[in-house]
Design a protein around this motif. Structure first.
Motif, short mmCIF file in Angstrom:
data_model
loop_
_atom_site.label_atom_id
_atom_site.label_comp_id
_atom_site.label_asym_id
_atom_site.label_seq_id
_atom_site.Cartn_x
_atom_site.Cartn_y
_atom_site.Cartn_z
N THR A 203 2.80 -16.84 -0.11
CA THR A 203 1.98 -16.00 0.76
C THR A 203 1.63 -16.76 2.04
O THR A 203 1.68 -16.19 3.13
CB THR A 203 0.69 -15.56 0.01
N ASP B 149 4.75 -8.83 0.72
CA ASP B 149 4.22 -9.77 -0.26
C ASP B 149 4.06 -9.08 -1.62
O ASP B 149 3.12 -8.33 -1.82
CB ASP B 149 2.87 -10.30 0.24
N GLN C 59 -0.14 -8.32 -0.56
CA GLN C 59 0.05 -8.47 -2.00
C GLN C 59 -0.61 -7.35 -2.81
O GLN C 59 -0.11 -6.94 -3.83
CB GLN C 59 -0.48 -9.85 -2.43
MG MG Z 1 0.84 -14.84 -2.97
#
Ligand code: MG
Ligand code: ATP
Lengths: 220, 365
Positions: B43, B161, B84
């Protein structure tokens, strides 16, 4: 003391009652309105600059704990007996609640949502106005609701200074050992508080359609 | 094109580096997957590309322009980003969420409406969802809206992500297929993060395997990664059955098919036997006059019959086409009693056969 509920007295004083009711509403709206105009920017500032939040809570917290009657009296030397005196005190009481709810509302906005907004290229100001404030609205409006209801109660006390809306009847009734005005004053102010409470709940729901107030949840 | 040149990141107050000396290049139209264990800096690496995080040292360029020299807000508007956890705006409808970046960059309302419609169709979402709030969607729908939103202003570069992490395996697989279809058409330059190696193998043009501290272990095409892992870490990370995983990456079209014995139903028995002989097999595929596969006959059964069609023509348990993966060809081989995979075209016309040896050869070389 006469009959506790003198219809004739009420009939004779209808326009008086209406006048005081309107005054009550005006005093309340003015106090909460001014309170909000102060609390909203202060709340946003506190949210962004965490260091100033504790002192702000401290000061507004002290204001909040001063007994209302004492507060009105304490302000007399500085402001005399005037509507300004009354409003300064009323506004002071709203600050703690309003600021706290503005900050709590903004703090409650999910990091993910803000992060995605930032990642899509929203500026700091756009994130504040398009994401944080709209999502904080339910909590902010809840603060206004509490402030309104509290202030409606406090206005009755300010009748002692001659600017008390419905509080006038309560005071008047006690002064003359006459129950009807006391009843009219207290029942109407209580009713006003209930109406304000409902009204704000409705406003809150209307402002936040995304929270799905009873909307059907269908998934395909 | 995205270029990372010796990029490192150390967060204030942290002892170690989250990303260490990372150099990577993502070509135009390429889908690169960053994969590695939790906390390895995936990330962080991705967020340095759109400047949500600023590198401690090193240089990152998008289309040759150093990101640190660009206005971050403008930079981000040109890069699609799926975070994410999706991060849809709960107080905005699906349509409004998708419209976010187009509005920011000043598209007119009609164009925005058309774009929303187009994306909703592209992602096979029901048109009725446009007016709904995110809380009224299923997890899979939310993830699709998240990806659609990132694509809305048609950015050439996308950062994703773990976009499909929050859904069950079946839905995830469908989303992956759909996403591959869309990417085949759009050819975006994509950095995609996952910690699921199978997802990486399935989607990636190239895979970057990161170790703890954001250390690049290997950067290669999936097939190469499986064939020649650069370290024990990579070997462990790609997990068991690398051979089978490689077979799932290759298709029948990648290898030569054998002609195999074929015969028509009207042929005489000895014609069938004669067809089998050169291949050393004791069965033959029976084809109709258009070349479609009817089934197969076995030598013992056909011998002594007047014509092949009089024998018991048995059906194959499974066929493959040139688009099938070698893994499914292998499955066809072990499912058919003839122990070959029969390759047909879309009209079920015979193309040839694949033997176990032919497939196995691909795993070894
Ligand atoms: Mg991550
Ligand atoms: N804002 C931050 N401040 C300090 N440390 C951070 C910050 N963000 C990430 N880290 C640390 O940097 C390292 C890499 O984090 P990162 O989020 O990039 O991992 P990841 O590979 O994406 O993991 P996951 O698969 O769990 O999402 C971790 O050790 C993490 O604790």
């Amino acid at each position: 003391m006469g009959s506790p509920f003198d219809v004739a007295w009420i009939a004779a004083h209808l326009s008086d009652i209406l006048g005081k009711l309107i005054e009550h509403i005006e005093l309340t709206l003015l106090a909460v309105g001014i309170g909000f105009v102060i609390a909203f920017p202060v709340g946003i500032y506190c949210f962004r600059h965490r260091k100033v939040y504790p002192p702000v809570t401290w000061v507004t917290g002290i204001l909040y704990t001063i007994p209302s009657l004492a507060f009105f009296v304490l302000l007399i030397p500085a402001l005399g007996i005037s509507i300004v005196n009354v409003e300064v005190a009323l506004v002071s009481y709203t600050l703690l609640i309003l600021i706290r709810n503005v900050v709590a509302g903004l703090e409650g906005v999910s990091e993910d949502t803000k992060d995605a907004a930032k990642g899509m290229g929203l500026t700091r100001g756009q994130i504040l106005w398009k994401v944080e404030v709209p999502l904080a609205l339910p909590v902010i409006v809840a603060g206004i609701r509490i402030a309104l209801v509290t202030t409606i109660g406090l206005v009755t006390v300010s009748a002692l200074l001659g600017y008390g809306g419905l509080g006038f009847f309560i005071l008047d009734g006690f002064g003359n050992y006459f129950a009807t005005p006391v009843l009219v004053g207290s029942v109407l102010s209580a009713l006003l508080a209930v109406v304000a409470d409902w009204g704000m709940l409705a406003l809150e729901r209307w402002l936040t359609p995304w929270r799905g107030g009873g909307r059907l949840q269908v998934s395909t | 094109m995205i270029t990372l040149d010796k990029v490192s990141k150390r967060f204030p107050g942290q002892d170690g580096f989250a990303v260490t000396d990372l150099s990577l290049q993502v070509d135009d139209g390429e889908l690169v997957v960053l994969v590695g264990p939790s906390g390895c800096g995936k990330t962080t690496t991705m967020r340095m590309i759109n400047r949500l995080i600023e590198p401690t040292s090193g240089r990152i360029a998008v289309d040759g322009r150093d990101v640190m020299e660009q206005d971050p807000v403008q930079l981000r508007r040109g890069i699609g980003y799926v975070i994410q956890s999706v991060g849809l705006m709960p107080h905005r409808t699906v349509g409004e969420n998708i419209a976010t970046v187009p509005r920011l960059v000043g598209w007119d309302e009609r164009r925005i409406r058309e774009r929303i419609q187009e994306l909703v169709e592209m992602f096979a979402l029901d048109g009725g969802l446009i007016g709904r709030y995110p809380s009224e969607l299923s997890g899979g729908q939310r993830q699709r809206v998240g990806v659609a939103r990132a694509l809305a202003a048609d950015p050439p570069v996308m950062l994703m992500d773990e976009p499909f992490a929050a859904v069950d395996p079946i839905v995830r697989e469908r989303l992956q297929e759909q996403f591959l279809d869309i990417q085949a058409r759009l050819r975006k330059t994509i950095v995609f993060v996952t910690h699921d190696i199978d997802e990486a193998i399935k989607l990636a043009d190239r895979i970057a395997i990161l170790n703890v501290g954001g250390v690049l272990e290997q950067y290669a095409r999936p097939e190469e990664l499986l064939r020649a892992p650069a370290s024990d870490f990579v070997r462990d990370f790609v997990g068991p059955e690398p051979g089978l995983k490689r077979l799932s990456l290759m298709s029948v079209a990648d290898i030569d098919v054998e002609a195999g014995p074929v015969v028509h139903p009207d042929a005489a028995a000895d014609e069938a036997v004669a067809a089998m002989e050169p291949f050393g097999l004791d069965w033959a595929t029976v084809l109709d006059p258009e070349g479609r596969v009817l089934g197969w006959v076995d030598r013992a059964d056909v011998t002594g019959r007047a014509r092949v069609g009089d024998a018991d023509v048995k059906r194959f348990a499974a066929y493959v086409t040139s688009g099938s993966s070698l893994r499914s060809a292998l499955d066809a081989i072990v499912s058919n009693r003839t122990q070959v995979a029969v390759v047909v075209d879309e009209q079920e016309r015979y193309r040839g056969i694949l033997s176990l040896e032919a497939v196995a050869k691909e795993i070894i070389t």
